[in-house]
Motif scaffolding. Structure first.
Motif, PDB file in Angstrom:
ATOM      1  N   ALA A 239       0.924  -0.912   0.039  1.00  0.00           N
ATOM      2  CA  ALA A 239       0.147   0.244   0.335  1.00  0.00           C
ATOM      3  C   ALA A 239       0.907   1.101  -0.618  1.00  0.00           C
ATOM      4  O   ALA A 239       0.281   2.549  -0.253  1.00  0.00           O
ATOM      5  CB  ALA A 239      -1.113   0.032   0.944  1.00  0.00           C
ATOM      6  N   LEU A 240       2.016   1.730   0.612  1.00  0.00           N
ATOM      7  CA  LEU A 240       2.849   2.508   0.549  1.00  0.00           C
ATOM      8  C   LEU A 240       3.871   2.349  -0.889  1.00  0.00           C
ATOM      9  O   LEU A 240       5.317   3.397  -0.940  1.00  0.00           O
ATOM     10  CB  LEU A 240       3.681   2.068   1.629  1.00  0.00           C
ATOM     11  CG  LEU A 240       3.846   2.732   3.018  1.00  0.00           C
ATOM     12  CD1 LEU A 240       4.537   1.941   4.270  1.00  0.00           C
ATOM     13  CD2 LEU A 240       2.694   3.634   3.463  1.00  0.00           C
ATOM     14  N   LYS A 241       3.428   1.396  -1.514  1.00  0.00           N
ATOM     15  CA  LYS A 241       4.353   1.344  -2.945  1.00  0.00           C
ATOM     16  C   LYS A 241       5.741   0.891  -2.491  1.00  0.00           C
ATOM     17  O   LYS A 241       6.039   0.658  -3.311  1.00  0.00           O
ATOM     18  CB  LYS A 241       4.504   3.181  -3.414  1.00  0.00           C
ATOM     19  CG  LYS A 241       2.809   3.805  -4.238  1.00  0.00           C
ATOM     20  CD  LYS A 241       2.423   2.541  -5.203  1.00  0.00           C
ATOM     21  CE  LYS A 241       0.763   3.491  -5.485  1.00  0.00           C
ATOM     22  NZ  LYS A 241       0.013   2.609  -5.492  1.00  0.00           N
ATOM     23  N   GLY A 242       5.831  -0.032  -1.703  1.00  0.00           N
ATOM     24  CA  GLY A 242       6.985  -0.954  -1.775  1.00  0.00           C
ATOM     25  C   GLY A 242       6.418  -2.637  -2.063  1.00  0.00           C
ATOM     26  O   GLY A 242       6.070  -2.361  -3.222  1.00  0.00           O
ATOM     27  N   THR A 243       7.673  -3.050  -2.054  1.00  0.00           N
ATOM     28  CA  THR A 243       7.737  -4.205  -2.087  1.00  0.00           C
ATOM     29  C   THR A 243       7.332  -5.992  -1.742  1.00  0.00           C
ATOM     30  O   THR A 243       8.150  -5.278  -0.247  1.00  0.00           O
ATOM     31  CB  THR A 243       8.424  -4.597  -3.659  1.00  0.00           C
ATOM     32  OG1 THR A 243       9.325  -5.882  -3.748  1.00  0.00           O
ATOM     33  CG2 THR A 243      10.030  -4.581  -3.194  1.00  0.00           C
ATOM     34  N   ALA A 244       6.977  -6.761  -0.980  1.00  0.00           N
ATOM     35  CA  ALA A 244       6.951  -7.661  -0.970  1.00  0.00           C
ATOM     36  C   ALA A 244       8.839  -8.358  -0.283  1.00  0.00           C
ATOM     37  O   ALA A 244       8.812  -9.207   0.607  1.00  0.00           O
ATOM     38  CB  ALA A 244       6.470  -8.778  -1.259  1.00  0.00           C
ATOM     39  N   THR A 245       9.325  -7.945  -1.066  1.00  0.00           N
ATOM     40  CA  THR A 245      11.187  -8.753  -1.048  1.00  0.00           C
ATOM     41  C   THR A 245      11.844  -7.653  -1.569  1.00  0.00           C
ATOM     42  O   THR A 245      11.631  -7.278  -2.600  1.00  0.00           O
ATOM     43  CB  THR A 245      10.816 -10.120  -1.768  1.00  0.00           C
ATOM     44  OG1 THR A 245      12.434 -10.619  -1.391  1.00  0.00           O
ATOM     45  CG2 THR A 245      10.617 -10.666  -2.686  1.00  0.00           C
TER      46      THR A 245
END
Ligand SMILES: Cc1cc2nc3c(=O)[nH]c(=O)nc-3n(C[C@H](O)[C@H](O)[C@H](O)COP(=O)(O)OP(=O)(O)OC[C@H]3O[C@@H](n4cnc5c(N)ncnc54)[C@H](O)[C@@H]3O)c2cc1C
Length: 462
Positions: free
Chosen positions: A412-418
């Motif tokens: 949701a914060l425009k990041g990534t799972a890894t």
């Protein structure tokens, strides 16, 4: 996908390609190649092969493709999400014997290597040249495994991850065809960037048999400092300010108090047990670095820094870095009887304080027996290991839910799972949420390059 298991005639044929000493169906070799450093269930290959050149790799793949036999590449098996586990059996290609440093070109800041080279050995060999290969995942990882996982580490905040330091690859495709992608120029606008399609593809699109890597100069001066804070959130706000200020740290690591306790215990150190930032700067002169450290201290003090220790000497710096590198392993060893989940999300650095606060809250609410927050903070990367007693199903379930919430918050914060460990088995469940319709295009790329799906099947796609 339907795969065939290895029949006696397949074994005889593959053995004839590589010779008997480099082919094994022995129990201990199959076991050794059945698990990585994650907690994922072991799954054995049916044969382990140690190729010694690209021609052998090509012949093995061509045969496996025709016979629909799965092939999984193996570097050093240090992955943390199950990437090299041969889930469908088949052939494990172990690159330990393709580990030559082929050519060091100091004038161009480049080196050509085979995939089985351990990056620490490469840097050891390079030390007299004044150059080094900067991505540093800490474990004894191979260049092939680092390229496949797009690994990164403590120095990535300044020097980039593996993808930023690979210029050219020689790849063997699933059908045995050998192709070269990229070039030795320091920049290029020529054609699609297929090179970077292979970086981070986890051995699912092709096998790396040679790489040209970018090297950088060993810095003439460095300055390392440690800052302690009242709360982990204060430390994370200081991280954001340091990055925003443009001070360009060469390392910016966050360690929660639980991590400091474990480091003190395992490494006989006496660090204050508080939220801690370790930072390092590289530069041309002591004078320049003193100024930089002075500004970093001011920024930390604005966020209630309790203690700021500038000017760690080399020995102190090395001990601290060694402890940081070994932290994941220390956590595992400390309570090997516990069930744990390791989270590796990364977010834009402006969202780092929010992400840190959320992750800590989720771990507390889950009622975890222990939670360790640390990470390559300067890259917005958070590692969180959450533990519970084995057999405590209720907390185990809450920990899994916390993992889910934390990853979805990062997305949701425009990041990534890894941020760096890769997808493998462990993060496949998040791929749809992270990539949406583009996941279908990833599957089409896989289908194009590996139509029979023999390369490292069972990974990445949920
Ligand atoms: C204590 C510890 C600390 C760690 N810290 C970090 C860290 O800070 N940052 C980080 O990024 N990682 C870290 N890792 C994870 C790990 O070291 C990296 O993921 C590393 O890139 C794995 O390299 P490997 O050689 O062990 O590859 P393996 O684990 O053997 O394989 C990894 C993947 O690469 C594929 N592969 C291997 N060789 C080839 C090839 N020649 N061609 C194509 N595909 C290939 C495999 O099939 C698999 O999918 C850590 C691990 C440990 C145990």
């Amino acid at each position: 996908m339907e795969f065939n298991s290895l029949k006696d005639e397949d074994k005889r044929y593959i053995e004839s390609i590589v010779s008997a000493e480099r082919f094994s169906t022995g129990e201990s070799n199959l076991d050794l190649h059945s698990r990585d450093m994650s907690g994922h269930r072991a799954s054995r290959p049916e044969a382990v092969v140690w190729p010694k050149d690209r021609a052998e790799v090509s012949r093995i793949l061509s045969y496996a493709d025709q016979r629909r036999i799965p092939v999984t590449a193996w570097g050093a098996g240090t992955s943390l999400v199950g990437n090299p586990i041969p889930l469908h059996g088949g052939i494990c290609l172990d690159f330990t014997q393709m580990a030559r440093i082929l050519e060091i070109r100091t004038d161009d800041f480049q080196v050509d290597v085979e995939p089985g080279v351990i990056y620490k050995d490469l840097n050891h060999k390079l030390r007299h040249t004044g150059l080094f290969f900067p991505p540093d995942p800490g474990a004894d990882a191979t260049i092939g495994g680092m390229i496949a996982n797009n690994a990164s580490g403590i120095r990535t905040v300044r020097y980039g991850s593996t993808k930023d330091n690979v210029l050219r690859l020689v790849m063997v495709l699933a059908n045995g065809e050998i192709i070269e992608v990229g070039n030795r120029a320091s920049k290029s606008s020529s054609g699609f960037d297929v090179l970077h399609l292979f970086v981070g593809s986890e051995g699912m699109l092709g096998i790396v048999v040679e790489a040209t890597l970018r090297l950088v100069g060993i810095p003439s001066e460095f300055a390392s400092s440690v800052a302690t804070f009242e709360t982990v959130e204060d430390a994370s706000k200081a991280v954001f300010e340091i990055i925003r200020s443009g001070l360009d740290p060469a390392a910016l690591e966050l360690l929660a108090p639980e991590c400091i306790s474990i480091i003190n215990r395992h490494k006989n150190l006496e660090l204050p047990v508080s939220p801690t930032l370790f930072m390092e700067f590289h530069g041309p002169s002591r004078h320049h670095l003193e100024e930089v450290i002075g500004i970093a201290e001011e920024l930390c003090r604005e966020h209630d820094c309790q203690e700021f220790r500038p000017g760690l000497n080399k020995e102190e710096r090395d001990r601290l870095l060694e402890a940081r590198y070994a932290l994941g392993e220390m956590i595992r060893q400390d309570r090997s009887d516990r069930f744990r989940i390791a989270i590796d999300v990364a977010v834009p650095v402006s969202a780092y304080p929010e992400m840190i606060a959320f992750a800590g809250e989720q771990a507390r609410e889950a009622g975890a027996a222990a939670a360790y927050i640390f990470g390559h903070a300067g890259d917005g990367n958070i590692h969180l290991v959450i533990e519970t007693e084995r057999g405590n199903r209720e907390t185990g379930q809450r920990i899994k839910e916390a993992n889910h919430s934390i990853v979805h918050k990062a997305l949701a914060l425009k990041g990534t799972a890894t941020g760096e460990h890769g997808v493998g088995i462990g993060k496949a469940k998040f791929m749809e949420a992270e990539h949406g319709p583009s996941l279908e295009w990833m599957k089409k790329v896989k289908q194009l390059l590996d139509p029979h799906g023999i390369l490292n099947p069972g990974k990445m796609f949920p």
